[in-house]
Design a protein around this motif. Sequence first.
Motif, PDB file in Angstrom:
ATOM      1  N   ILE B 154      11.556  16.036  57.633  1.00 10.20           N
ATOM      2  CA  ILE B 154       9.883  16.224  57.793  1.00 10.20           C
ATOM      3  C   ILE B 154       9.562  16.490  56.318  1.00 10.20           C
ATOM      4  O   ILE B 154       7.891  15.859  56.416  1.00 10.20           O
ATOM      5  N   ALA B 155       9.761  16.315  55.374  1.00  9.52           N
ATOM      6  CA  ALA B 155       8.867  16.800  53.647  1.00  9.52           C
ATOM      7  C   ALA B 155       8.521  15.111  53.831  1.00  9.52           C
ATOM      8  O   ALA B 155       7.008  15.069  53.150  1.00  9.52           O
ATOM      9  N   PHE B 156       8.724  14.266  54.435  1.00  8.63           N
ATOM     10  CA  PHE B 156       7.696  13.161  54.127  1.00  8.63           C
ATOM     11  C   PHE B 156       6.946  12.456  54.753  1.00  8.63           C
ATOM     12  O   PHE B 156       6.187  11.486  54.649  1.00  8.63           O
ATOM     13  N   GLU B 157       6.840  13.674  56.106  1.00  6.81           N
ATOM     14  CA  GLU B 157       5.679  13.579  56.294  1.00  6.81           C
ATOM     15  C   GLU B 157       4.072  14.087  55.935  1.00  6.81           C
ATOM     16  O   GLU B 157       3.171  13.676  56.213  1.00  6.81           O
ATOM     17  N   LEU B 158       4.663  14.821  54.797  1.00  5.30           N
ATOM     18  CA  LEU B 158       3.854  15.573  53.549  1.00  5.30           C
ATOM     19  C   LEU B 158       3.468  14.693  52.532  1.00  5.30           C
ATOM     20  O   LEU B 158       2.067  15.362  52.078  1.00  5.30           O
ATOM     21  N   LEU B 159       4.077  13.854  52.935  1.00  8.83           N
ATOM     22  CA  LEU B 159       4.307  12.703  51.176  1.00  8.83           C
ATOM     23  C   LEU B 159       2.890  11.694  51.232  1.00  8.83           C
ATOM     24  O   LEU B 159       3.374  11.548  53.024  1.00  8.83           O
ATOM     25  N   PRO B 160       2.980  11.000  50.514  1.00  5.20           N
ATOM     26  CA  PRO B 160       2.049   9.616  50.371  1.00  5.20           C
ATOM     27  C   PRO B 160       2.878   8.719  50.454  1.00  5.20           C
ATOM     28  O   PRO B 160       4.713   9.073  50.135  1.00  5.20           O
ATOM     29  N   GLU B 161       2.764   7.671  51.443  1.00  5.42           N
ATOM     30  CA  GLU B 161       3.613   6.630  51.190  1.00  5.42           C
ATOM     31  C   GLU B 161       4.855   6.164  50.579  1.00  5.42           C
ATOM     32  O   GLU B 161       6.167   6.220  49.872  1.00  5.42           O
ATOM     33  N   LYS B 162       4.230   6.829  49.245  1.00  2.66           N
ATOM     34  CA  LYS B 162       5.315   6.153  48.123  1.00  2.66           C
ATOM     35  C   LYS B 162       4.973   7.354  46.993  1.00  2.66           C
ATOM     36  O   LYS B 162       3.852   7.850  47.078  1.00  2.66           O
ATOM     37  N   PHE B 163       5.785   8.179  46.333  1.00  3.89           N
ATOM     38  CA  PHE B 163       5.692   9.103  45.740  1.00  3.89           C
ATOM     39  C   PHE B 163       6.639   9.413  44.962  1.00  3.89           C
ATOM     40  O   PHE B 163       8.063   8.262  44.907  1.00  3.89           O
ATOM     41  N   SER B 164       6.726  10.469  43.752  1.00  4.87           N
ATOM     42  CA  SER B 164       7.532  10.410  42.898  1.00  4.87           C
ATOM     43  C   SER B 164       8.945  11.263  43.188  1.00  4.87           C
ATOM     44  O   SER B 164       8.655  12.484  44.243  1.00  4.87           O
ATOM     45  N   LEU B 165       9.693  11.458  42.743  1.00  5.38           N
ATOM     46  CA  LEU B 165      10.828  12.567  42.981  1.00  5.38           C
ATOM     47  C   LEU B 165      10.623  14.042  42.678  1.00  5.38           C
ATOM     48  O   LEU B 165      11.037  14.627  43.448  1.00  5.38           O
ATOM     49  N   THR B 166       9.606  14.147  41.381  1.00  9.04           N
ATOM     50  CA  THR B 166       9.090  14.993  41.071  1.00  9.04           C
ATOM     51  C   THR B 166       8.647  15.831  42.130  1.00  9.04           C
ATOM     52  O   THR B 166       8.222  16.511  42.787  1.00  9.04           O
ATOM     53  N   GLN B 167       7.260  14.984  42.848  1.00  6.03           N
ATOM     54  CA  GLN B 167       6.460  14.986  43.751  1.00  6.03           C
ATOM     55  C   GLN B 167       7.789  15.585  45.019  1.00  6.03           C
ATOM     56  O   GLN B 167       7.110  16.806  45.593  1.00  6.03           O
ATOM     57  N   LEU B 168       8.485  15.336  45.972  1.00  2.68           N
ATOM     58  CA  LEU B 168       9.158  15.600  46.533  1.00  2.68           C
ATOM     59  C   LEU B 168       9.935  16.958  46.285  1.00  2.68           C
ATOM     60  O   LEU B 168       9.949  17.782  47.522  1.00  2.68           O
ATOM     61  N   GLN B 169      10.409  16.589  45.064  1.00  7.47           N
ATOM     62  CA  GLN B 169      11.171  17.745  44.335  1.00  7.47           C
ATOM     63  C   GLN B 169      10.392  19.471  44.916  1.00  7.47           C
ATOM     64  O   GLN B 169      10.409  19.917  45.091  1.00  7.47           O
ATOM     65  N   ASN B 170       8.910  19.101  44.184  1.00  7.69           N
ATOM     66  CA  ASN B 170       7.755  20.117  43.978  1.00  7.69           C
ATOM     67  C   ASN B 170       7.715  20.568  45.541  1.00  7.69           C
ATOM     68  O   ASN B 170       7.452  21.675  45.572  1.00  7.69           O
ATOM     69  N   LEU B 171       8.048  19.323  45.749  1.00  2.00           N
ATOM     70  CA  LEU B 171       7.692  20.501  47.449  1.00  2.00           C
ATOM     71  C   LEU B 171       8.370  20.931  48.657  1.00  2.00           C
ATOM     72  O   LEU B 171       8.275  22.407  49.312  1.00  2.00           O
ATOM     73  N   TYR B 172      10.209  20.643  48.141  1.00  5.75           N
ATOM     74  CA  TYR B 172      11.676  22.068  48.321  1.00  5.75           C
ATOM     75  C   TYR B 172      10.747  22.709  48.405  1.00  5.75           C
ATOM     76  O   TYR B 172      11.021  23.656  48.005  1.00  5.75           O
ATOM     77  N   GLU B 173      10.776  22.954  46.455  1.00  2.81           N
ATOM     78  CA  GLU B 173      10.340  24.314  45.630  1.00  2.81           C
ATOM     79  C   GLU B 173       9.215  24.346  46.001  1.00  2.81           C
ATOM     80  O   GLU B 173       9.115  26.459  46.711  1.00  2.81           O
ATOM     81  N   VAL B 174       7.777  24.904  46.686  1.00  2.00           N
ATOM     82  CA  VAL B 174       6.900  25.373  47.331  1.00  2.00           C
ATOM     83  C   VAL B 174       7.453  25.734  48.833  1.00  2.00           C
ATOM     84  O   VAL B 174       7.156  26.967  49.253  1.00  2.00           O
ATOM     85  N   ILE B 175       8.216  25.115  49.714  1.00  2.00           N
ATOM     86  CA  ILE B 175       8.791  25.041  50.979  1.00  2.00           C
ATOM     87  C   ILE B 175       9.195  26.124  51.087  1.00  2.00           C
ATOM     88  O   ILE B 175       9.454  27.349  51.495  1.00  2.00           O
ATOM     89  N   LEU B 176      10.598  26.002  50.503  1.00  2.00           N
ATOM     90  CA  LEU B 176      11.707  26.965  50.298  1.00  2.00           C
ATOM     91  C   LEU B 176      11.561  27.825  49.222  1.00  2.00           C
ATOM     92  O   LEU B 176      12.217  29.098  49.438  1.00  2.00           O
ATOM     93  N   ASN B 177      10.461  27.153  48.270  1.00  2.00           N
ATOM     94  CA  ASN B 177       9.882  29.497  47.721  1.00  2.00           C
ATOM     95  C   ASN B 177      11.339  29.362  46.647  1.00  2.00           C
ATOM     96  O   ASN B 177      11.366  30.618  46.488  1.00  2.00           O
ATOM     97  N   LYS B 178      11.994  28.214  45.684  1.00  2.00           N
ATOM     98  CA  LYS B 178      12.629  28.719  44.890  1.00  2.00           C
ATOM     99  C   LYS B 178      12.445  27.220  44.086  1.00  2.00           C
ATOM    100  O   LYS B 178      12.653  26.095  44.618  1.00  2.00           O
TER     101      LYS B 178
END
Lengths: 232, 232
Positions: B154-178
């Motif tokens: 579901i993370a991809f629903e929140l990101l722009p169509e094109k994203f970097s791995l760092t963006q993706l990781q940031n999103l996981y970190e914010v949601i999982l809070n770690k």
Amino acid sequence: MNPILPQFESVFSIDCLIFGFDEGELKILLIERNEEPFKDLWALPGYLVGNDEGISHAAERILYELTGLRDIFMDQFYVFGEVDRHPQGRVVTVAYYALIRINGIKDLKPVTSFAKSASWYNINNLPEILAFDHRSIFDKGFEKIKQKISYEPIAFELLPEKFSLTQLQNLYEVILNKKLDKRNFRKKMLNYGILKELDEKEKGVSYRAAKLYRFDRRKYAKLFKNELTFGK
Amino acid sequence: MNPILPQFESVFSIDCLIFGFDEGELKILLIERNEEPFKDLWALPGYLVGNDEGISHAAERILYELTGLRDIFMDQFYVFGEVDRHPQGRVVTVAYYALIRINGIKDLKPVTSFAKSASWYNINNLPEILAFDHRSIFDKGFEKIKQKISYEPIAFELLPEKFSLTQLQNLYEVILNKKLDKRNFRKKMLNYGILKELDEKEKGVSYRAAKLYRFDRRKYAKLFKNELTFGK
DNA sequence: TCAAAAGTGTTGTCCGTACACCCATGA
DNA sequence: TCATGGGTGTACGGACAACACTTTTGA
């Protein structure tokens, strides 16, 4: 009674998927309707909810009236709110599942006026047609249970207090619909450290009696729920 | 209109948790109420549902009217049905969450008469008091998202169509809070084979530009959902 | 040339999986 | 003594976790 917007008035109801596990079979409780619509068809136990009753309370009440059981593991899992799901008007229903120990029940009392009888059905052998959209409700709810059993210890809600590892494994196999390896299953379960081995054995079997175990809620609570995966 | 049991008439509503991810922050959309009860407080966007509208349709409509977006990832996650949750009467509410790409929105239009404005709030910095039981609704919904992100993409629903791995990781970190380990995160994500590497790079940054990726839905569909676990 | 973030491998440990035989019991 | 299910161990491979330095780029 409702000072808000009287033109938006709807009826809502609770429907319950009541799961039980007995003699190696996973079953749900259905009632036979005694009223139109869908007279004589089988349906999930459910009821309309009054203005002055909370929905979780209503769900517990329905379960109690039917089975005489209280303090049961239950949770809502979906709302079915399409306009045409009830032939007589708009009824939004909140679907609950409940997991109970069948052998704890003395007798079923289908006390609602809607029902003429209640009975357990093997989940693989349900009546071909269920009333309303209850077939979809079952499908959705069973899917939830399947997922849930993999990361929460809900299996123990369905078993007697004391159970053998084989019983536990059978339950996982029935819910996940696949064979599990006996040695691996036992190793994994015992490794969690959430089962307490008892000094008791099965009785009345014509083969080597199995050790009995009890689910240890205290030890489980110490672990983070999400850190476990069951039955993989 | 309702031939069933007129004494059981209730009002029900939809409330939406609309999540967006922007500049490394996870946010939700709140509206500022312009009516009693809870006038001037912030609340989740929501509305009463009419007798002739399906609930999923109502949820999509609310989101569209507010953001102008359609075909959004959204799902119901809980029903709040306690008798006293609304001070003016019995209102059962079905809570939905939606995941959107903030940067796809031109402007917010709080078209309902209830709201005087709408705005994004960082989930760690919500107004201290929300209207009704909306704080509990948020808590429950955020918990669901947290769980869901670990086994569905579901993370991809929140990101722009094109994203970097760092963006993706940031999103996981914010949601999982770690914090997650960069090398391990990349290895795992790329191993799934559900990301398509593009021939493009970030623009306008004052450091080495990151490669951009796209989520490959086709490849994902080929794998069994339940076989993946994200962000562990 | 500096600052800031991108990008990259190896190793140890743990967990899941595959797999087959002896044991205890009651009939 | 037989039939039935109870109970047990090992070896392999894959996934996860820990960990630090070099590269690229624009300012």
